[in-house]
Write an enzyme that holds these catalytic residues in place. Structure first.
Site, PDB file in Angstrom:
ATOM      1  N   ASN A 152       1.215  -1.142   0.049  1.00 35.78           N
ATOM      2  CA  ASN A 152      -0.501   0.372  -0.349  1.00 35.78           C
ATOM      3  C   ASN A 152       1.097   1.338   0.242  1.00 35.78           C
ATOM      4  OD1 ASN A 152       1.324   0.062   3.119  1.00 35.78           O
ATOM      5  ND2 ASN A 152      -0.719   0.007   4.244  1.00 35.78           N
ATOM      6  N   HIS A 168       3.517   1.863   1.545  1.00 34.69           N
ATOM      7  CA  HIS A 168       3.656   2.558   3.847  1.00 34.69           C
ATOM      8  C   HIS A 168       5.343   2.452   3.524  1.00 34.69           C
ATOM      9  CE1 HIS A 168       3.133  -2.061   5.032  1.00 34.69           C
ATOM     10  NE2 HIS A 168       4.479  -1.700   5.543  1.00 34.69           N
ATOM     11  N   GLU A 179       1.213   4.453   7.623  1.00 36.09           N
ATOM     12  CA  GLU A 179       0.382   3.487   6.364  1.00 36.09           C
ATOM     13  C   GLU A 179      -0.469   5.750   6.267  1.00 36.09           C
ATOM     14  OE1 GLU A 179       0.022   0.674   6.334  1.00 36.09           O
ATOM     15  OE2 GLU A 179      -0.364   0.106   8.238  1.00 36.09           O
TER      16      GLU A 179
HETATM   17  C1  F6R Z   1       9.396  -3.213   8.212  1.00 37.09           C
HETATM   18  C2  F6R Z   1       8.667  -1.787   7.794  1.00 37.09           C
HETATM   19  C3  F6R Z   1       8.033  -2.530   6.314  1.00 37.09           C
HETATM   20  C4  F6R Z   1       8.572  -3.019   5.270  1.00 37.09           C
HETATM   21  C5  F6R Z   1       7.856  -3.192   4.188  1.00 37.09           C
HETATM   22  C6  F6R Z   1       7.869  -4.606   3.288  1.00 37.09           C
HETATM   23  O1  F6R Z   1      10.708  -3.044   9.260  1.00 37.09           O
HETATM   24  O2  F6R Z   1       9.014  -0.503   8.209  1.00 37.09           O
HETATM   25  O3  F6R Z   1       7.599  -0.568   6.159  1.00 37.09           O
HETATM   26  O4  F6R Z   1       9.630  -2.754   4.833  1.00 37.09           O
HETATM   27  O5  F6R Z   1       6.213  -3.524   4.647  1.00 37.09           O
HETATM   28  O6  F6R Z   1       7.973  -5.595   3.573  1.00 37.09           O
HETATM   29  P1  F6R Z   1       8.274  -6.768   3.457  1.00 37.09           P
HETATM   30  O7  F6R Z   1       9.636  -6.695   2.984  1.00 37.09           O
HETATM   31  O8  F6R Z   1       8.166  -7.902   3.818  1.00 37.09           O
HETATM   32  O9  F6R Z   1       7.376  -6.999   1.802  1.00 37.09           O
END
Ligand code: F6R
Length: 265
Positions: free
Chosen positions: A147, A149, A154
């Site tokens: 999304n 973030h 968010e």
């Molecule tokens: C993790 C964090 C999140 C992840 C994001 C992607 O500390 O802050 O923003 O970087 O959700 O997650 P993955 O890499 O698991 O797809």
């Protein structure tokens, strides 16, 4: 409500590599370059699946003894509310296990917002002070959510927020359920560096791999800078490097400049 941002924007350097392994090797090289120049720098690290190959490449460099990482200070991007640092599912434990232990970085040089603090707001303030006391974060590594973030900021998060307590979206909880026994075990809230905290870093490196991230990457770097896509705020930072694989770059229009690398780099 959409908060379209009108302030100076910059063109990030976008590097496209064939797959997650090449992305990991490249990002590890960016970090080792920083360590060679400033061995006592502070770096900011995320958890999640995307940085896995980067952390594996860093562990390999450390094992070869080619670079001494032990002078680094590490700041976590975020932490779950309700999990003590010692909890194996806390982000502090995860980063120690996956990265800092093998890089020879002492546990007391790995900072994160205190997930188990009785006063989480105070814990956020304290975290900001710890970052400031270290002289700020020289390089902040980021993943990106489907999304858009960054950290746990968010969609809708105001860009001027610093480290704060946030409620996780259902999408994010579902994405992270794979690290827990079941969805019900995934905490509902987290402490996260805010967009303003992230933007204070000297350099930001955003990594994304896989087709599931293609739409978020395109929304981050094309169109409006808006709280609807938190990662779009990165375009207001003058030193952002985006390191993605071919699948994650697939939705970027041809008009977006990028440097495409082959497997050999
Ligand atoms: C993790 C964090 C999140 C992840 C994001 C992607 O500390 O802050 O923003 O970087 O959700 O997650 P993955 O890499 O698991 O797809």
């Amino acid at each position: 409500m959409t908060e379209a941002i009108r302030r100076a924007t910059f063109e990030p350097v976008i590097e496209v590599w064939p797959g997650p392994i090449e992305v990991g090797v490249r990002v590890a090289a960016l970090i080792t370059d920083l360590v060679a120049a400033t061995p006592h720098a502070a770096i900011g690290l995320p958890t999640g699946s995307t940085p896995g190959p980067t952390y594996a490449a860093l562990r390999a460099v450390a094992a070869s003894r080619a670079v001494d990482f032990s002078g680094l200070t590490v700041f976590l991007l975020d932490e779950y509310v309700g999990l003590a640092a010692e909890n194996p599912q806390s982000y502090r434990s995860t980063i120690r296990r996956e990265v800092t232990n093998d890089l020879g970085i002492a546990a007391d040089r790995v900072f994160g917002p205190a997930g188990d603090a009785s006063d989480p707001e105070e814990a956020c303030q304290r975290y900001e002070e710890q970052i400031a006391a270290a002289g700020g974060i020289a390089l902040q590594l980021l993943g990106i959510g489907r999304n858009g973030h960054i950290g746990f900021n968010e969609p809708g998060t105001a860009f001027d927020m610093r480290t704060h307590v946030t409620e996780l979206s259902e999408d994010t909880r579902e994405d992270n359920a794979r690290f827990f026994v079941c969805l019900a075990d995934v905490p509902t809230h987290a402490l996260t560096q805010g967009p303003a905290t992230i933007l204070d870093a000297g350099r930001i490196v955003l990594i994304a791999t896989g087709a599931a991230k293609a739409s978020a990457v395109a929304r981050a770097f094309v169109g409006a800078v808006s709280v609807d896509c938190p990662a779009s705020v990165l375009r207001t930072h003058p030193d952002v490097r985006v390191v993605v694989d071919t699948a994650a770059a697939a939705a970027l229009p041809d008009s977006v400049p990028r440097v495409v690398h082959g497997a050999e780099g």
